[in-house]
Design an enzyme around this catalytic site. Structure first.
Site, PDB file in Angstrom:
ATOM      1  N   GLU A 321       5.452  -0.619  10.170  1.00 38.27           N
ATOM      2  CA  GLU A 321       6.764  -1.067   9.675  1.00 38.27           C
ATOM      3  C   GLU A 321       7.354  -0.115   8.638  1.00 38.27           C
ATOM      4  O   GLU A 321       8.529  -0.222   8.298  1.00 38.27           O
ATOM      5  CB  GLU A 321       6.693  -2.478   9.043  1.00 38.27           C
ATOM      6  CG  GLU A 321       6.223  -3.583   9.956  1.00 38.27           C
ATOM      7  CD  GLU A 321       6.179  -4.940   9.235  1.00 38.27           C
ATOM      8  OE1 GLU A 321       6.532  -5.016   8.049  1.00 38.27           O
ATOM      9  OE2 GLU A 321       5.778  -5.919   9.889  1.00 38.27           O
ATOM     10  N   GLY A 322       6.528   0.770   8.086  1.00 38.58           N
ATOM     11  CA  GLY A 322       6.930   1.606   6.960  1.00 38.58           C
ATOM     12  C   GLY A 322       6.311   1.144   5.655  1.00 38.58           C
ATOM     13  O   GLY A 322       6.637   1.667   4.584  1.00 38.58           O
TER      14      GLY A 322
END
Lengths: 357, 357
Positions: A321-322
């Site tokens: 997702e980061g």
């Protein structure tokens, strides 16, 4: 000239003069020599990337690329594929891991539909999600290529476009991914680029048991046999065994590098994107910061190919997702602060060490 | 009852019910199970420390304790002792490493004169530095005890006072130190508490060469022979081979724990303070978060005694001041955000993994 080629032509090695000037200043800071270790190495890199000894890392963007994968038909993931669009809704609502960690780091999150297998028109029309949809998910790479060469280029150029669209407003980028099943194409990319055996690279993804894990290894081997990607050709690897969000991440990294902006690469999937970018333009390496070491066993080897022996964080993350990139943005901002805010011995009238006087 | 004893009586193990409730919530977050690894373990600890599953870590204070050391007469440091007060001025001016990293983390820095060998009246009168001066530096521990038992208690209680004075305004504390020569008493404390050979614990401090390093080992062995500290008695260890800022740090940790507030322990010197606190009150361990792994070789063994196998960061820091604690505050805030801001599968209407449905 096409956007991809034009972008690659704008990517140069780090500015060695800025690196030297940063080193010179850091040598004189009011502390024992290089006492902030890796943060000071990172500060030198930031100077080299940005061409200034006053790099700013205040304006932070996490770009989370979403896409679906036909290979889920092989049973490679424990989560059903509808989770990809559901998580996109969760990102937009601000309830996902990346939202919490980006808020903490003072980073804005941009979600890009690169190839989600659902109609996200409601979200793209309102501007909540950036619409770069190449297609409704990739084809099943256990049976043939993920996408056409044309769509591989399109996914790369979409990522580049996002980097340029956001470039004037941000100092630093972080990559992120969402795509049920995407550890499988990422492991295939890792196998092609690192040359390591599939067994050494394959992890439990989001929680496979032994039997499922063996099946995943078998599937990845079949993917490589069926597709025979050319390890020298990033676009070929992406088209044959990649994914739309992986291409988007690779494009984002290329676009960041072309703008001399640091890009924090998140975990396993993002690093697969970074390897594609590296195969397309080797100088891109100079703008990549490896944010963390994932639980996935192949991550280490992939980061080594990027020239990173030890990433900034090692906290047993396996989310994507980061999230790792967002958390590590704090450390990058801290490195910039060390270079720009700490006084030298002369400035602060502090006596230096014996052999430094 | 004395402040020290009263404080220790207020220190209890973590709240196991809050830990259980935190685990229960974290199990249901919209992500693969425990996908944010160590950050989720930390979130459980935060719940256990604070007794709530909505712990706040927004109001952050770094407390940097300063003191001088008579043992510098033995040539254990490359920096002249006048650097201690000079760095205090640098802290107040905002130009030191801790200032830059605390600003980045959104933490306030408090500098405490625990025992600087200089008149800092100018700074304490204006309120720029908190005045808890016990004495103008310790005695030379290579010749006898650092301080009297009364002054050891005074340094501990001063640290406790600071924790209580700041307690109503802050959710979380970070420890820091400044004191030329203070790796020597810290190594002596490490040797007493860990039982490891001095050779395995002694590092290069702020940059000693081989000959200076051998001399430092010899000095530390002499310190232990001359003083024979009682390894079961934290106050005895502090009085014989410690320092005023080390006592202040130990007191701050005890005071934080008594208020059920997490305390991020910085590097080598701060961990020596934590070991003193641990010897005085073993339950204090439940409120300690080890922020980073220092370059100093003894740090690992000291952290093991605190029950910490792997600290949050490992970035080759060897500065002190609270820099590692400040940087790690970002991670603690992120852990709290994961617990309090991420949606559950039910809240976000996201499908969970097969065997979790």
């Amino acid at each position: 000239m096409k956007l991809l080629e034009k972008t690659c032509q704008q990517i140069f090695p780090q500015d060695s003069q800025a690196r030297d000037r940063a080193k010179e200043r850091l040598d004189q800071l009011t502390m024992p020599h290089w006492a902030l270790g890796d943060l000071m190495d990172l500060a030198v890199d930031l100077a080299g990337m940005t061409g200034t000894i006053k790099p700013s890392c205040h304006r932070k963007a996490i770009v989370t690329m979403a896409g679906d994968h036909g290979v889920v038909a092989e049973g490679v993931s424990k989560f059903p594929p509808e989770v990809t669009p559901q998580m996109v809704y969760n990102f937009v609502a601000g309830g996902a891991g990346i939202n919490a960690l980006a808020r903490q780091a003072g980073a804005d999150v941009y979600v890009v539909d690169m190839g989600v297998n659902a109609d996200l028109g409601e979200l793209t029309k309102s501007g909540a999600v950036i619409d770069k949809k190449v297609s409704f998910g990739t084809s099943n790479i256990a049976r043939g290529p993920a996408m056409s060469i044309a769509n591989a280029r399109k996914s790369l150029e979409s990522g580049i476009e996002v980097a340029f669209e956001l470039g004037s407003r941000y100092d630093i980028f972080g990559t992120g991914d969402m795509g049920i099943g995407n550890t499988t194409p990422s492991t295939a990319i890792a196998a092609v680029v690192t040359g390591k055996p599939v067994e050494d690279l394959t992890g439990r993804g989001t929680g496979l048991d032994d039997e499922q894990w063996q099946a995943k290894i078998k599937t990845i081997k079949r993917i490589l046999e069926v597709n025979k990607p050319d390890r020298k050709d990033g676009i070929d690897i992406l088209a044959k065994v990649g994914g739309f969000e992986i291409g988007g991440i690779a494009g984002l990294i290329l676009g960041a590098a072309a703008q001399k902006k640091p890009v924090l690469v998140d975990g396993f999937i993002s690093t697969a994107g970074a390897l594609i970018a590296l195969k397309i333009e080797p100088f891109v390496r100079d703008y990549i910061i490896c944010s963390h070491r994932s639980v996935e066993p192949g991550h280490k080897y992939m980061q080594e190919v990027l020239g990173c022996k030890r990433p900034l964080l090692d906290l047993n993350f396996r989310l994507g997702e980061g999230t790792g990139a967002a958390l590590a943005m704090n450390l990058v901002a801290a490195a910039a602060a060390v270079l720009t805010e700490v006084a030298t011995f002369a400035e602060a009238s502090v006596a230096s060490a014996e052999n430094e006087r």
